[in-house]
Design an enzyme around this catalytic site. Sequence first.
Site, PDB file in Angstrom:
ATOM      1  N   ARG A  15      -7.770  -2.454  -8.855  1.00 39.78           N
ATOM      2  CA  ARG A  15      -8.218  -1.171  -9.416  1.00 39.78           C
ATOM      3  C   ARG A  15      -7.114  -0.101  -9.432  1.00 39.78           C
ATOM      4  O   ARG A  15      -7.279   0.962 -10.024  1.00 39.78           O
ATOM      5  CB  ARG A  15      -9.462  -0.671  -8.680  1.00 39.78           C
ATOM      6  CG  ARG A  15     -10.687  -1.531  -9.030  1.00 39.78           C
ATOM      7  CD  ARG A  15     -11.970  -0.797  -8.756  1.00 39.78           C
ATOM      8  NE  ARG A  15     -12.268  -0.739  -7.343  1.00 39.78           N
ATOM      9  CZ  ARG A  15     -12.947   0.263  -6.777  1.00 39.78           C
ATOM     10  NH1 ARG A  15     -13.366   1.283  -7.501  1.00 39.78           N
ATOM     11  NH2 ARG A  15     -13.195   0.240  -5.491  1.00 39.78           N
ATOM     12  N   LYS A  22      -1.005  -2.852  -3.673  1.00 41.37           N
ATOM     13  CA  LYS A  22      -1.686  -1.610  -3.282  1.00 41.37           C
ATOM     14  C   LYS A  22      -1.104  -0.974  -2.021  1.00 41.37           C
ATOM     15  O   LYS A  22      -0.866   0.239  -1.978  1.00 41.37           O
ATOM     16  CB  LYS A  22      -3.177  -1.877  -3.093  1.00 41.37           C
ATOM     17  CG  LYS A  22      -3.933  -0.654  -2.629  1.00 41.37           C
ATOM     18  CD  LYS A  22      -5.420  -0.766  -2.827  1.00 41.37           C
ATOM     19  CE  LYS A  22      -6.076  -1.690  -1.860  1.00 41.37           C
ATOM     20  NZ  LYS A  22      -7.541  -1.650  -1.980  1.00 41.37           N
ATOM     21  N   GLN A  75      -1.243 -15.384   3.503  1.00 39.51           N
ATOM     22  CA  GLN A  75      -2.541 -15.873   3.044  1.00 39.51           C
ATOM     23  C   GLN A  75      -2.371 -16.211   1.560  1.00 39.51           C
ATOM     24  O   GLN A  75      -2.377 -15.311   0.713  1.00 39.51           O
ATOM     25  CB  GLN A  75      -3.621 -14.789   3.236  1.00 39.51           C
ATOM     26  CG  GLN A  75      -5.017 -15.288   2.933  1.00 39.51           C
ATOM     27  CD  GLN A  75      -6.038 -14.166   2.851  1.00 39.51           C
ATOM     28  OE1 GLN A  75      -5.705 -13.013   2.575  1.00 39.51           O
ATOM     29  NE2 GLN A  75      -7.295 -14.493   3.086  1.00 39.51           N
ATOM     30  N   GLY A 104      -4.512  -2.550   5.717  1.00 36.45           N
ATOM     31  CA  GLY A 104      -3.295  -1.887   5.239  1.00 36.45           C
ATOM     32  C   GLY A 104      -3.559  -0.767   4.248  1.00 36.45           C
ATOM     33  O   GLY A 104      -2.690   0.059   3.989  1.00 36.45           O
ATOM     34  N   LYS A 333      24.971  16.200   0.515  1.00 42.44           N
ATOM     35  CA  LYS A 333      24.655  14.780   0.717  1.00 42.44           C
ATOM     36  C   LYS A 333      25.652  14.166   1.677  1.00 42.44           C
ATOM     37  O   LYS A 333      26.855  14.387   1.528  1.00 42.44           O
ATOM     38  CB  LYS A 333      24.726  14.038  -0.622  1.00 42.44           C
ATOM     39  CG  LYS A 333      24.321  12.593  -0.522  1.00 42.44           C
ATOM     40  CD  LYS A 333      25.121  11.685  -1.437  1.00 42.44           C
ATOM     41  CE  LYS A 333      26.511  11.419  -0.888  1.00 42.44           C
ATOM     42  NZ  LYS A 333      27.235  10.353  -1.595  1.00 42.44           N
ATOM     43  N   ASN A 359      33.953  28.863   5.509  1.00 42.63           N
ATOM     44  CA  ASN A 359      33.207  29.445   4.396  1.00 42.63           C
ATOM     45  C   ASN A 359      33.564  28.719   3.100  1.00 42.63           C
ATOM     46  O   ASN A 359      34.730  28.599   2.752  1.00 42.63           O
ATOM     47  CB  ASN A 359      33.536  30.929   4.264  1.00 42.63           C
ATOM     48  CG  ASN A 359      32.621  31.595   3.255  1.00 42.63           C
ATOM     49  OD1 ASN A 359      31.518  32.004   3.569  1.00 42.63           O
ATOM     50  ND2 ASN A 359      33.090  31.688   2.017  1.00 42.63           N
ATOM     51  N   ARG A 422      46.477  25.927  -9.616  1.00 44.10           N
ATOM     52  CA  ARG A 422      45.880  26.307 -10.898  1.00 44.10           C
ATOM     53  C   ARG A 422      47.019  26.847 -11.750  1.00 44.10           C
ATOM     54  O   ARG A 422      48.084  27.193 -11.218  1.00 44.10           O
ATOM     55  CB  ARG A 422      44.793  27.367 -10.704  1.00 44.10           C
ATOM     56  CG  ARG A 422      45.330  28.625 -10.090  1.00 44.10           C
ATOM     57  CD  ARG A 422      44.263  29.634  -9.702  1.00 44.10           C
ATOM     58  NE  ARG A 422      44.911  30.868  -9.280  1.00 44.10           N
ATOM     59  CZ  ARG A 422      44.436  31.678  -8.361  1.00 44.10           C
ATOM     60  NH1 ARG A 422      43.295  31.400  -7.748  1.00 44.10           N
ATOM     61  NH2 ARG A 422      45.079  32.767  -8.049  1.00 44.10           N
TER      62      ARG A 422
HETATM   63  C1  UD1 Z   1     -14.807  -4.812   3.575  1.00 36.91           C
HETATM   64  C2  UD1 Z   1     -15.935  -5.197   4.519  1.00 36.91           C
HETATM   65  C3  UD1 Z   1     -17.075  -4.181   4.386  1.00 36.91           C
HETATM   66  C4  UD1 Z   1     -16.563  -2.800   4.688  1.00 36.91           C
HETATM   67  C5  UD1 Z   1     -15.367  -2.457   3.795  1.00 36.91           C
HETATM   68  C6  UD1 Z   1     -14.731  -1.177   4.241  1.00 36.91           C
HETATM   69  C7  UD1 Z   1     -15.907  -7.633   4.693  1.00 36.91           C
HETATM   70  C8  UD1 Z   1     -16.528  -8.898   4.237  1.00 36.91           C
HETATM   71  N1  UD1 Z   1     -16.400  -6.520   4.156  1.00 36.91           N
HETATM   72  O1  UD1 Z   1     -15.313  -4.918   2.264  1.00 36.91           O
HETATM   73  O2  UD1 Z   1     -18.106  -4.499   5.285  1.00 36.91           O
HETATM   74  O3  UD1 Z   1     -17.573  -1.842   4.505  1.00 36.91           O
HETATM   75  O4  UD1 Z   1     -14.354  -3.487   3.894  1.00 36.91           O
HETATM   76  O5  UD1 Z   1     -13.738  -0.797   3.347  1.00 36.91           O
HETATM   77  O6  UD1 Z   1     -15.024  -7.661   5.541  1.00 36.91           O
HETATM   78  N2  UD1 Z   1      -8.083  -8.709   2.471  1.00 36.91           N
HETATM   79  C9  UD1 Z   1      -7.160  -9.690   2.705  1.00 36.91           C
HETATM   80  N3  UD1 Z   1      -7.470 -10.972   2.364  1.00 36.91           N
HETATM   81  C10 UD1 Z   1      -8.655 -11.318   1.816  1.00 36.91           C
HETATM   82  C11 UD1 Z   1      -9.598 -10.276   1.587  1.00 36.91           C
HETATM   83  C12 UD1 Z   1      -9.287  -8.995   1.932  1.00 36.91           C
HETATM   84  O7  UD1 Z   1      -6.061  -9.436   3.209  1.00 36.91           O
HETATM   85  O8  UD1 Z   1      -8.848 -12.492   1.559  1.00 36.91           O
HETATM   86  C13 UD1 Z   1      -7.756  -7.330   2.839  1.00 36.91           C
HETATM   87  C14 UD1 Z   1      -7.704  -6.399   1.634  1.00 36.91           C
HETATM   88  O9  UD1 Z   1      -6.382  -6.332   1.121  1.00 36.91           O
HETATM   89  C15 UD1 Z   1      -8.153  -5.073   2.218  1.00 36.91           C
HETATM   90  C16 UD1 Z   1      -9.093  -5.475   3.317  1.00 36.91           C
HETATM   91  O10 UD1 Z   1      -8.782  -6.808   3.653  1.00 36.91           O
HETATM   92  O11 UD1 Z   1      -7.104  -4.345   2.791  1.00 36.91           O
HETATM   93  C17 UD1 Z   1     -10.562  -5.361   2.929  1.00 36.91           C
HETATM   94  O12 UD1 Z   1     -10.803  -6.198   1.852  1.00 36.91           O
HETATM   95  P1  UD1 Z   1     -11.728  -5.761   0.629  1.00 36.91           P
HETATM   96  O13 UD1 Z   1     -11.787  -6.876  -0.320  1.00 36.91           O
HETATM   97  O14 UD1 Z   1     -11.316  -4.435   0.146  1.00 36.91           O
HETATM   98  O15 UD1 Z   1     -13.123  -5.670   1.403  1.00 36.91           O
HETATM   99  P2  UD1 Z   1     -14.400  -4.880   0.919  1.00 36.91           P
HETATM  100  O16 UD1 Z   1     -15.110  -5.689  -0.083  1.00 36.91           O
HETATM  101  O17 UD1 Z   1     -14.050  -3.482   0.592  1.00 36.91           O
HETATM  102 CA    CA Z   2     -12.029  -2.217   0.053  1.00 34.06          CA
END
Ligand code: UD1
Ligand code: CA
Length: 450
Positions: A15, A22, A75, A104, A333, A359, A422
């Site tokens: 998004r 992000k 991952q 993050g 700099k 100066n 000069r």
């Molecule tokens: C998650 C929570 C939700 C909570 C919300 C708060 C779960 C299942 N849901 O939902 O309960 O209210 O955060 O913002 O945990 N990420 C990974 N690897 C993955 C999936 C996610 O590193 O496979 C990281 C994303 O980059 C992000 C964070 O985990 O930083 C949360 O993932 P996101 O997909 O945004 O979770 P939400 O659906 O928002």
């Molecule tokens: Ca999220």
Amino acid sequence: MSVSLVILAAGLGSRMNSDLPKVLHPLGGAPLLAHALRTGAQLSPERVVVVTGHGAEAVAKAARAEDPEVHIAHQAEQLGTAHAVAQAREALGGFKGDAVILYGDTPFVRIETLEAMREARERHAVVVLGFEAADPGRYGRLVMDGEQLERIVEYKDATEADRAITLCNSGVVCADAMTLFELIDGVGNENAAGEFYLTDIVAIARQKGLSVGAVRCDEAETLGINTRAELAAAEAAFQQRMRAEAFENGVNLIAPETIHFALDTVIGRDAVVGPNVVFGPGVTVETDATIRAFCHLEGCHVSRGATVGPFARLRPDAYLAEHAHVGNFVEIKNANIEEGAKVNHLTYIGDADVGEGTNIGAGTITCNYDGVFKHRTVIGKNAFIGSNTMLVAPVKVGDRAMTGSGSVITQDVPAEALAIARARQDNKPGLAVRLMDRLKALKASKKKEG
Ligand code: UD1
Ligand code: CA
């Protein structure tokens, strides 16, 4: 009890509509990821693991820039938050102690909140950070039974009754590391999203008879960034927080809403900052220094009692010693401006040392770049550089030496010498008037013709 951090940063953040992962979008001049790392670092963790996925190399690089000791777990496929945490298992290498999981993309969680979660661990095997949401939207919901957190339901899987709950999941979790991985082993992906939800560890822990608690924080702390509009709103919130902190530290901000800080800006007590000043990363300003209106500073140090601006630019490795003066339309700099030295008007000082009490006249330029290499200009103490001097580096000007205005200095100037480089002036008596008369006559004859 020692603690380790797991920071989830594998998501694409589609998004944001960006090529940049992000967590690398900047907030307060630092990537989002750096904010989570910094807050986590205040827990003095034994290990820090960042889980990367999208833009893994760039994310790992940014993580290492913040913490060279950081462990990276990759991952390859984003199969859900439980799957993401599972990737950190090896990097944690059998660590015994608490694991704190942060996102993050969630930069505002306070250290006090994390400390409260660690304290709650004395009563619970797993502690989840929740918040009362003004608009619970698509957050996971915390289903409580008194002090016990029974389960978390993800929005997609929630019933109408679940959705009516306003206590939401922030995503931050604190649990004993060994227990955490055991619980994650029990997580499946039979749910509306087909993902391995970290949130499922709560119900699994309860089935095993473990106690699970929720610590509550202010909604503002759990603000996660998903869109550019949210990033802009987060930047505004961040700046607000930095201004409040500066006031608490005794800094005098004039028109505070126009002053912009970076995550690591440090400003001393009784320093004054005028309107429309921008602090990029890596700036320290000591007590009693004055930064006047419309200055841009980054990677520099301004010592006690020094004055900068208005309209000055301090670039990386500019160092101003005590009571140095840098005035309007001056750029510095990679240069040291020693105690009491003055560079007051329309000047560029790059790759240079300007000695104590020296100066620098208006319009002076250190010609530091030959198109390929950078060269240094070294000016001694109490020297006087005449206006509009070009100092063609490498070049040295000794203590108490002077240069004549408009000089192009290509050779070293010994201490106490006056260098003039000069063209000598030649006055032609009466020539100005004769020239002017001739031009006027020419104009008159042209008018007659036309
Ligand atoms: C998650 C929570 C939700 C909570 C919300 C708060 C779960 C299942 N849901 O939902 O309960 O209210 O955060 O913002 O945990 N990420 C990974 N690897 C993955 C999936 C996610 O590193 O496979 C990281 C994303 O980059 C992000 C964070 O985990 O930083 C949360 O993932 P996101 O997909 O945004 O979770 P939400 O659906 O928002
Ligand atoms: Ca999220």
